[in-house]
Design an enzyme around this catalytic site. Structure first.
Site, PDB file in Angstrom:
ATOM      1  N   LYS A   9      -7.978  41.578  60.528  1.00 56.37           N
ATOM      2  CA  LYS A   9      -8.425  41.278  61.960  1.00 56.37           C
ATOM      3  C   LYS A   9      -7.470  41.292  63.049  1.00 56.37           C
ATOM      4  O   LYS A   9      -7.949  41.615  64.294  1.00 56.37           O
ATOM      5  CB  LYS A   9      -9.442  39.962  61.959  1.00 56.37           C
ATOM      6  CG  LYS A   9     -10.904  40.440  60.989  1.00 56.37           C
ATOM      7  CD  LYS A   9     -11.643  39.301  61.161  1.00 56.37           C
ATOM      8  CE  LYS A   9     -12.932  39.646  60.472  1.00 56.37           C
ATOM      9  NZ  LYS A   9     -12.739  39.786  58.826  1.00 56.37           N
TER      10      LYS A   9
HETATM   11  C1  PLP Z   1     -13.816  40.538  58.359  1.00 57.09           C
HETATM   12  C2  PLP Z   1     -13.340  40.935  56.973  1.00 57.09           C
HETATM   13  C3  PLP Z   1     -14.028  41.941  56.332  1.00 57.09           C
HETATM   14  C4  PLP Z   1     -15.354  42.910  56.669  1.00 57.09           C
HETATM   15  O1  PLP Z   1     -15.070  43.312  57.660  1.00 57.09           O
HETATM   16  P1  PLP Z   1     -16.154  44.080  58.672  1.00 57.09           P
HETATM   17  O2  PLP Z   1     -15.849  44.952  59.744  1.00 57.09           O
HETATM   18  O3  PLP Z   1     -17.069  42.773  58.997  1.00 57.09           O
HETATM   19  O4  PLP Z   1     -17.032  44.937  57.801  1.00 57.09           O
HETATM   20  C5  PLP Z   1     -13.657  42.426  54.938  1.00 57.09           C
HETATM   21  N1  PLP Z   1     -12.231  41.729  54.514  1.00 57.09           N
HETATM   22  C6  PLP Z   1     -11.549  40.779  55.140  1.00 57.09           C
HETATM   23  C7  PLP Z   1     -10.430  40.266  54.321  1.00 57.09           C
HETATM   24  C8  PLP Z   1     -12.169  40.279  56.563  1.00 57.09           C
HETATM   25  O5  PLP Z   1     -11.557  39.272  57.075  1.00 57.09           O
END
Ligand code: PLP
Length: 464
Positions: free
Chosen positions: A112
């Site tokens: 993120k």
């Molecule tokens: C947010 C997240 C996901 C999922 O990603 P999306 O874009 O919501 O599909 C997967 N793994 C981790 C570690 C995350 O923080």
């Protein structure tokens, strides 16, 4: 470039407006009116570019006319200067023709950061230009909150308020948020659960009259278009590193809200040769059920070892549906109304297209632990539980073993020590050096009752 709503009833917006807007007024999500296209020769000419140089090539058409080239370059440079690895998104090989793309080299150890470091600097730029100040408000059950706080902590024109459920997030995750002591960062521990946090945020966006004159709320959750846009870049980066575009590659993506893999779908539509796009889910498998059995119905939430994928609804899936239904906003509004009432079924044509575009696979906690143990044994590499789910899906659904498969490693294993323990690790995985003293740092947060009035009074008193 203009941006339009997936439900067809909201005004088209400019890039700048879209970044400052959450949902469209008709309840839809914003998408670009047309997608930039890159030819094979163009992409081939990018081989050898650094991550930042490539980010500029991929993103500039989306912001054309609104950000000057040097402005975009400055935002990109600042956004990725906080990453620990010089490659920004390094590849690691785990088996023959199988790779993981380490997207956890940013400040909060999860993918993120790619989107939220970028969004923080982008917002700061836009707000300074407009002479405007805003309050970012969001709810988190873990990763999003810390990445958003890291993204905004140095932004002069933003106050950020993040609600987490009191005593219901892991200690690493809480400390990643509450040890940021910047004046514009406000952590609220709500006496309630994650749903209560989300409802309170939703209500506050719906009626913002509690804010001082001239202030507005901005959402940085995964429906923000700029987040998706920033995530397209690493698909190009990884494919180029493995011989693309002359050679196609496949991607497997640990999926929750469908933001990350939707960026991969866009990369493919923009001209990057991608063989397979694999949706990897944990036991919260609405997307796997949808692709495999046309069952897109809400089920009760299951708390898993991969909590960042614990979702009941994948909000960004609507952006894909919009394309599958030939961009017919009315059809999407009807489908989403069905879904609100319980479940929706895709048309035969839409389902067939979805299956052509995506493979899918579901892995529960037991499978997750087995993969972590197996990969550690075979190559000494420790996977985090989200990435393990991605790797398992890659292995189970690959249609051509001659095509390299890249699994997106969405988090650092130290963020989720419980999974490592269950997979037989004698010691918890170590935090990287910049966070080694996390448990000694001073924390600051305010515990508040589950009351909109109290939380809004707190926010109004702390916007500066
Ligand atoms: C947010 C997240 C996901 C999922 O990603 P999306 O874009 O919501 O599909 C997967 N793994 C981790 C570690 C995350 O923080």
């Amino acid at each position: 470039m203009k941006y339009i709503s997936t439900r067809g009833q909201a005004p088209a917006l400019s890039f700048e407006e879209v970044v400052l807007t959450g949902l469209a007024t008709d309840g839809g999500l914003y998408v670009p009116e047309t997608l930039p296209q890159f030819s094979g020769e163009e992409i081939a000419a990018w081989a050898g570019l650094s991550y930042r140089e490539l980010a500029f090539k991929v993103m500039s058409p989306f912001v054309a006319g609104e950000l000057a080239d040097d402005e975009l370059k400055t935002i990109i440079d600042s956004a990725y200067s906080t990453f620990r690895h010089r490659a920004i998104a390094p590849l690691v090989q785990t088996a023959h023709n199988e790779w993981v793309l380490e997207l956890f080299q940013g400040p909060t150890l999860a993918f993120k950061d790619f989107a939220l470091q970028f969004l923080g600097h982008l917002l700061d730029h836009i707000l300074k230009k407009r002479g405007q100040k805003v309050a970012v408000m969001g709810a988190t059950s873990g990763d999003t909150g810390s990445a958003a706080i890291e993204g905004c902590r140095r932004c002069d024109n933003i106050d950020i308020f993040i609600l987490h459920p009191h005593q219901r997030v892991s200690e690493v995750q809480r400390r990643q948020m509450t040890t940021v002591l910047a004046d514009n960062v406000h952590n609220i521990a709500l006496q309630g659960n994650f749903d209560d946090c989300q409802n309170l945020v939703k209500a506050s966006f719906g009626d913002q009259s509690f804010l001082p004159q001239g202030r507005q709320l901005v959402a940085v959750n995964s429906i923000n278009w700029a987040r998706i846009m920033a995530q397209i870049v690493y698909y190009f980066y990884a494919a180029l590193a493995l011989g693309g575009p002359q050679r196609a590659v496949s991607f497997s993506v640990p999926t929750g809200n469908f933001g990350d893999i939707f960026a991969g779908y866009l990369a493919k539509k923009m001209g990057l040769p991608i063989h397979q796009l694999i949706i990897a889910t944990n036991a919260n498998d609405i997307l796997h059920r949808c692709i495999s059995a046309n069952d897109h119905s809400k089920k009760t939430l299951i708390h898993s070892l991969s909590p960042s994928m614990d979702i009941m609804v994948s909000s960004n899936f609507e952006r894909l549906l919009f394309d599958l239904y030939q961009r017919d906003g009315g059809a999407i509004a009807r489908l989403m109304a069905d879904f609100k009432a319980g479940s929706m079924r895709l048309s035969e044509a839409a389902l067939a297209q979805a299956r052509q575009l995506f493979a899918s696979f579901r892995t529960d906690d037991k499978g997750t632990i087995e993969v972590i143990a197996e990969v550690f044994q075979s190559c000494g590499y420790l996977l985090d539980p989200h990435t393990a789910i991605g790797l398992e899906a890659a292995r189970r659904t690959r249609s051509d073993s001659a095509v390299p498969v890249i699994c997106l490693a969405t988090a650092h294993p130290a963020k989720f020590p419980e999974a490592a323990r269950q997979a037989g690790q004698a010691q918890d995985p170590a935090l990287p050096a910049h966070m080694a003293d996390l448990f000694q740092r001073r924390e600051r947060y305010r515990v508040l009752p589950n009351s909109a009035t109290e939380v809004q009074r707190y926010i109004a008193a702390h916007v500066c």
